[in-house]
Design a protein around this motif. Structure first.
Motif: not given
Lengths: 201, 124
Positions: B8, B15, B33, B38-39, B53
Motif C-alpha cells: 500500500c 510499489r 493499493a 483502497e488498502g 504500508l
C-alpha cells in the motif's frame, strides 16, 4: 522547446524526494526534539517566469529571509534555495536555545544552522538514491526581511526552463515553516532524468 | 496456499521497488493499493495478511489504515515502510499496532531480515 516529465518520472522524483526530505526532517527532529510535518513534495519543469509563482505559492505575503547554496557533481548542477518565514525565528530561537539577542545577526546564525541541516541532508538523500554525489558550495544569504518578489528580482536567470523540486517543512504545534526549493540547471535535466529512468527500468 | 501480501503506497515507483524487494521464491499473492482507503478495502477482502504500508498518502494515510485495522480487528500483520523516519513517527505507528518499521528505500536484504525476524519467512 518545453519538455515535460512523464508521469513515471514525476512519481519517481516525488518518491526519492520524499525519502530524502524524511531523512532531513529526521535530523531536524532529533536536533530540536520536535515532529516535522512532511507533505508530498511538488516536482515540475518550470520556466524562469514560473519560478516566481513557485516561490510565491510556497510562501505567503509575509516577510522572508532566504539562503541559497549551489551544488555540483556527476555532471549535474543546481541551486538549493531555502526560504524562511520571518515569523518563525522567535520559536526557532527558543527551540535551539539561542541565548543572544534576536537581531539580524542572531537570525542569520539560526538561518545558517537550519539551512545547513536541511539542504545538506536533502541533497545527500537524493544523491544517494540516484547514485550521484553532490559537492556543496558555500551558502549565500539572498536577503533578510524581504519579500519573495525581491528574491526573484535579484536573480539573473539565464535559463528558459528547469526542473524544480519544492518541499514545504512545518514543525508541529509551532509557528515555524520554511520552503526548500531545489533547482537544477537546464543542462543537468537530461542527465538526472537518465538516472531516474535507470531506476524505473 | 500463497500468502496474501498487500503493498500500500501512493507512489507506483515505491510499489514496484517494494515488490522487487520481496524474497525470491516466496509463495505470495501480491495486491497493490494506491491509498489508505483502497488498502483497508483490500485487507477486508483478505488480501493483506502481510501488509507493507506507506505513511504519507492521500485519501487516507498509513496512520488511518492502522486505526481502521485496529477498530475492525482485521487480521493483518503490518510492516510500515516509510520515508518519514522521525522518532515520533516510529513511536506512533508502533502504538497503533504496527509490527515493524522499515526505513525507505527498501531493498531485498532489509525485507528478508524483517520477514525472518518476525517468523513470516522461514525457509525459502
Amino acid at each position: 522547446m518545453l519538455v515535460d516529465l512523464t508521469e513515471d518520472q514525476r512519481d519517481c522524483y516525488q518518491e526519492i524526494t520524499n525519502v530524502a526530505m524524511g531523512q532531513a526532517a529526521d535530523r531536524l527532529a532529533r536536533l530540536l526534539n520536535v515532529y516535522v510535518i512532511l507533505p508530498i513534495p511538488k516536482v515540475n519543469m518550470i520556466s524562469a517566469s514560473e519560478l516566481h509563482m513557485a516561490l510565491a505559492g510556497a510562501n505567503t505575503s509575509d516577510d522572508v529571509s532566504a539562503v541559497c547554496q549551489g551544488f555540483i557533481g556527476s555532471g549535474i548542477a543546481g541551486e538549493a534555495l531555502l526560504v524562511f518565514n520571518d515569523a518563525s525565528f522567535a520559536d526557532l530561537a527558543q527551540l535551539m536555545k539561542y541565548k543572544g539577542p534576536l537581531d539580524r545577526h542572531g537570525e542569520l546564525e539560526l538561518l545558517m544552522d537550519v539551512s545547513s541541516v536541511l539542504i545538506g541532508a536533502c541533497l545527500h538523500g537524493i544523491g544517494e538514491q540516484l547514485e550521484l554525489h553532490f559537492n556543496q558550495g558555500h551558502p549565500v544569504v539572498l536577503g533578510q526581511h524581504c519579500h519573495v518578489d525581491d528574491l526573484v528580482k535579484s536573480g539573473n536567470h539565464q535559463w528558459s526552463q528547469t526542473l524544480a523540486i519544492e518541499i514545504h517543512y512545518e514543525i508541529e504545534n509551532l509557528n515555524i515553516n520554511c520552503d526548500l526549493l531545489l533547482l537544477f540547471t537546464e543542462d543537468s535535466v537530461a542527465k538526472i532524468n537518465q538516472q531516474v529512468d535507470y531506476l524505473l527500468d | 496456499m500463497a500468502l496474501p501480501v498487500l503493498i500500500c503506497d501512493d507512489s507506483s515507483f515505491a510499489r514496484k521497488q517494494m515488490k522487487r524487494a520481496l524474497p525470491d521464491g516466496w509463495d505470495v499473492e501480491v495486491t497493490f493499493a494506491g491509498n489508505g482507503l483502497e488498502g483497508v478495502e483490500a485487507i477486508r477482502q483478505g488480501k493483506g495478511e502481510v501488509v507493507f504500508l506507506d505513511l504519507t498518502m492521500p485519501e487516507m494515510d498509513g496512520y488511518g489504515v492502522l486505526e481502521a485495522i485496529r477498530k475492525e480487528d482485521l487480521p493483518a500483520m503490518v510492516i510500515v515502510v516509510s520515508g518519514d523516519i522521525q522518532p515520533d513517527a516510529q513511536e506512533r505507528v508502533k502504538k497503533l499496532g504496527a509490527m515493524a518499521f522499515v526505513k525507505k528505500p527498501i531493498d531485498k536484504t532489509k525485507a528478508a531480515q524483517i520477514l525472518t525476524e518476525f517468523g513470516i519467512l522461514s525457509d525459502v
